[in-house]
Design an enzyme around this catalytic site. Structure first.
Site, short mmCIF file in Angstrom:
data_model
loop_
_atom_site.label_atom_id
_atom_site.label_comp_id
_atom_site.label_asym_id
_atom_site.label_seq_id
_atom_site.Cartn_x
_atom_site.Cartn_y
_atom_site.Cartn_z
N CYS A 1 41.76 48.28 36.62
CA CYS A 1 42.91 48.98 37.20
C CYS A 1 44.17 48.88 36.34
CB CYS A 1 43.14 48.50 38.63
SG CYS A 1 41.79 49.05 39.71
N ASP B 1 47.25 45.65 42.22
CA ASP B 1 46.12 45.10 42.98
C ASP B 1 46.08 43.57 43.05
OD1 ASP B 1 45.56 47.80 43.01
OD2 ASP B 1 43.57 47.64 42.11
N LYS C 1 45.38 53.38 46.76
CA LYS C 1 44.52 54.25 45.95
C LYS C 1 43.06 53.93 46.22
CE LYS C 1 44.85 50.93 42.22
NZ LYS C 1 43.43 50.51 42.26
C1 VGL Z 1 39.37 47.06 40.52
C2 VGL Z 1 37.10 47.20 40.35
C3 VGL Z 1 37.03 47.89 41.54
C4 VGL Z 1 40.66 46.57 39.92
C5 VGL Z 1 39.34 47.77 41.69
O1 VGL Z 1 41.64 46.39 40.68
O2 VGL Z 1 40.69 46.37 38.68
N1 VGL Z 1 38.26 46.79 39.84
N2 VGL Z 1 38.17 48.18 42.20
#
Ligand code: VGL
Ligand code: ZN
Length: 242
Positions: free
Chosen positions: A189, A46, A144
């Site tokens: 994540c 991410d 995802k």
């Molecule tokens: C994430 C919160 C919501 C992350 C993703 O990538 O850690 N955190 N969505």
């Protein structure tokens, strides 16, 4: 044993030198450094505009990890990227729950859900990989959290803890056994992915300085305690031979 064929013959002949398997195919340590090998994979979690400063769910220092990832990624033959990839009006957005604010929680059928500002909506600029990220040899992008009613912090399993993203099957089919994790956010994540990696039979190592956390309500301390308890290893980018 001079080459891979002889090596495999030796294995077929008697299944000897198990230590040699780890040394030759998995990450060897040379001069105390980790030298990633053919069964190791770098999982870049991410690293997207929404999570770096200026983004809607910015992680402090999120931009600082980009040059670190760029520096170590060439040491890995195998690289997989992930993208958080939500529908508009996703169930993890506070804006989808009347009267709720970001960082509050709600109870859903799969458990407690932290609510977030709108982020990483499919196909929007916020969902793009950070522009400075340079990992051209990446072989797969796992998206995802794309089902409106279910979040997915983990790159392996959705928040219902049952539905697979396909990553475990992909890694297994390719003979990849040890997942090295970098990216955002450490306590969501990255941690959930590392824990699921262990649960699904992989080795997992977090490259600590190539991650940054959100740290909402003690989540960083809990994430590291959970990861350590599950056998996730913790190293620094300077431990990787590049
Ligand atoms: C994430 C919160 C919501 C992350 C993703 O990538 O850690 N955190 N969505
Ligand atoms: Zn998300």
């Amino acid at each position: 044993m001079t080459n891979r064929r002889d090596f495999l013959k030796t294995m077929a002949g008697g299944g000897l030198v198990l230590a040699g398997v780890a040394g030759a195919a998995g990450g060897a340590r040379a001069q105390g450094k980790i030298k990633p090998g053919g069964t190791d994979v770098l999982l870049v979690v991410d690293v997207q505009n929404c999570f770096i400063p200026g983004g809607s769910l910015a992680v402090n220092g999120g931009d600082e990890i980009v040059p670190i990832i760029n520096r170590i990624a060439p040491a890995f033959r195998n690289v997989v990227l992930t993208q958080d990839w939500h529908t508009p009006g996703h169930i993890s957005f506070a804006s989808s729950h009347a009267g709720k604010k970001p960082f509050e929680t709600v109870q859903l059928d799969y458990g407690t859900q932290v609510l977030w500002p709108d982020h990483c909506v499919q196909g929007t600029p916020g969902s793009d990989l950070a522009p400075g990220l340079h990992v051209p040899q990446a072989q797969l992008i796992i998206r995802k959290g794309y089902r409106q009613q279910v979040d997915s912090y983990s790159a392996f399993l959705e928040a219902d803890k049952k539905t697979h993203t396909g990553l475990a099957g992909y890694l297994k089919e390719r003979g990849l056994k040890h997942v090295y994790l970098v990216g955002l956010a450490t306590d969501f994540c990255v941690a959930w992915s590392a824990l699921d990696a262990r649960k699904l039979g992989f080795e997992a190592t977090v490259i600590e300085d190539a991650t940054r956390g959100i740290d909402a309500g003690g989540s960083m301390g809990k994430a590291w305690a959970d990861m350590t308890g599950a056998g996730v290893k913790r190293v620094k980018s300077s431990d990787i031979a590049v």
